[in-house]
Design a protein around this motif. Sequence first.
Motif, PDB file in Angstrom:
ATOM      1  N   VAL A 110       0.842  -1.199   0.000  1.00 63.70           N
ATOM      2  CA  VAL A 110       0.000   0.000   0.000  1.00 63.70           C
ATOM      3  C   VAL A 110       0.879   1.252   0.000  1.00 63.70           C
ATOM      4  N   ALA A 111       1.924   1.222   0.813  1.00 66.92           N
ATOM      5  CA  ALA A 111       2.853   2.353   0.853  1.00 66.92           C
ATOM      6  C   ALA A 111       3.607   2.478  -0.464  1.00 66.92           C
ATOM      7  N   ASN A 128      -6.249   1.164  -3.463  1.00 66.46           N
ATOM      8  CA  ASN A 128      -5.337   1.470  -2.366  1.00 66.46           C
ATOM      9  C   ASN A 128      -6.046   2.303  -1.294  1.00 66.46           C
ATOM     10  N   ARG A 129      -6.776   3.295  -1.773  1.00 65.80           N
ATOM     11  CA  ARG A 129      -7.511   4.169  -0.850  1.00 65.80           C
ATOM     12  C   ARG A 129      -8.499   3.335  -0.026  1.00 65.80           C
ATOM     13  N   VAL A 132      -6.928   1.422   2.857  1.00 67.38           N
ATOM     14  CA  VAL A 132      -6.671   2.235   4.046  1.00 67.38           C
ATOM     15  C   VAL A 132      -7.981   2.537   4.779  1.00 67.38           C
ATOM     16  N   LEU A 133      -9.024   2.791   4.010  1.00 71.98           N
ATOM     17  CA  LEU A 133     -10.325   3.037   4.638  1.00 71.98           C
ATOM     18  C   LEU A 133     -10.828   1.802   5.373  1.00 71.98           C
ATOM     19  N   ARG A 136      -9.271   1.755   8.650  1.00 68.34           N
ATOM     20  CA  ARG A 136      -9.948   2.734   9.508  1.00 68.34           C
ATOM     21  C   ARG A 136     -11.237   2.158  10.057  1.00 68.34           C
ATOM     22  N   ASP A 163      -6.934   5.513  12.728  1.00 73.84           N
ATOM     23  CA  ASP A 163      -5.879   5.825  11.763  1.00 73.84           C
ATOM     24  C   ASP A 163      -4.501   5.738  12.399  1.00 73.84           C
ATOM     25  N   SER A 166      -2.949   2.452  12.026  1.00 72.75           N
ATOM     26  CA  SER A 166      -2.392   2.299  10.673  1.00 72.75           C
ATOM     27  C   SER A 166      -1.107   3.099  10.509  1.00 72.75           C
TER      28      SER A 166
END
Lengths: 225, 225
Positions: A110-111, A128-129, A132-133, A136, A163, A166
């Motif tokens: 992801v990074a 990818n977004r 991350v969501l 969350r 967050d 993460s």
Amino acid sequence: MRKGEETRNRILDVAEAAVLQKGFGGTSIEELIVETGITKSGFFYHFKDKNELAKALLNRYIENDERIYDEIFSRARDLMDDPLQSFLLGLKLLSELLSDLPNGHPGCLVATVCYYERLFDREIQETNRNAVLAWRRRFGRMFREIMEVYSPREPVDVDQLADMVSSVLEGGIVLSKTLKEPNTLAEQVLMMRTFVRMLFLPAIESPLVAFRHDQTYGVADGRHL
Amino acid sequence: MRKGEETRNRILDVAEAAVLQKGFGGTSIEELIVETGITKSGFFYHFKDKNELAKALLNRYIENDERIYDEIFSRARDLMDDPLQSFLLGLKLLSELLSDLPNGHPGCLVATVCYYERLFDREIQETNRNAVLAWRRRFGRMFREIMEVYSPREPVDVDQLADMVSSVLEGGIVLSKTLKEPNTLAEQVLMMRTFVRMLFLPAIESPLVAFRHDQTYGVADGRHL
DNA sequence: TGAAAACTGTACCGTGGGTACAGGAGGGGA
DNA sequence: TCCCCTCCTGTACCCACGGTACAGTTTTCA
């Protein structure tokens, strides 16, 4: 059919390791086919271009990542009834898993995608977004459960707190890799754990605690471990 | 001499923006010379190869980074005498600076290098490592000062605590960029600030605090799990 | 056994990193 | 005034890599 899947996965395995070490731009298709023992034509039979490879790579990585978190935190949930204790145990298990990695964490795709964004299409960036969501939501859900029982010592936004888990993971990976200190990541997870514990558990357990807080059930739960 | 420096810096400016968006492998020398308005020969007059460019880029980035932290935290030190208050103010100032960035944080070169390591020589990797160690020393120094005055509510390792500031910054950048939420990074810095405040400041200010502290310190801490 | 799946082989193209080298503009000092 | 040094431009070329095209071959499995 079976065979195809297998080869495809072998390519993905090789590609993932290479990409995490050198980035997408630094990974050549040439080296992938050499290491996989396949021909160029064979490669393009499975993935029509590099973007397609990236997509498959990222999706597989995210699925696997989710699976690991599912396992860890559901195991923690089985062992602990209290949502806070269960979460704290989950972080402990996670840190143990991370420090058991022989060569340290290989890196987070992801990074990698995040630092390569412009060269991918929107679909990958959205994937990818969403990953991350999903983190969350995952950690947010857990913190909300915790907050039904415990009240935080200081006011915090649940999403921001989620967050932070993460952040510490992603940041810990960067630190660990850069410093070549495999253990740093696990330590950072434990620091996050300390934060969570401190946020929800009163530091001192004594009868006086009851005077401080309206609700004292959190204290009782926190004590028995 | 003068002129050369100027051109060189213009190349570095263009390169930095490009690299943070696409990674080193994704950034072509071609596009750099087009955007800088220079020829290929001109480029190679300044940097003998891409590795040399990366080296200059990273060094410049780190210097600038250090300068910013120096400014912020020395300003905070001027405004607050107490080391804890000064540090908390510093984090506040940092978060404000970050949320004032018009398009969000462009990304951290240290992280970019970290996810590209194998393609660079040892010198760059060492430079990168030293940059992270410098963060550890910087924040570690501040936490040690704080600990001369305050005792932490829970036992923590100073270096790990210092690393957590870096982790949250690096991780916050990844989250912020990936989510395309410019503010997430600043929020994460403030969460870290909450952690530090909670760690060193008693939550409730009442005469009871001192009493509780002596008596039962450590009961609630990490015996479980 | 036969069709589909899973490849191999060959040839070719454009782009990009990098090298080599010749030469030119412009300024500053002797 | 001349020369040298810095700071470039221009041209030509090499190889690696991503990607295309497509014909042919082997493997799998129904």
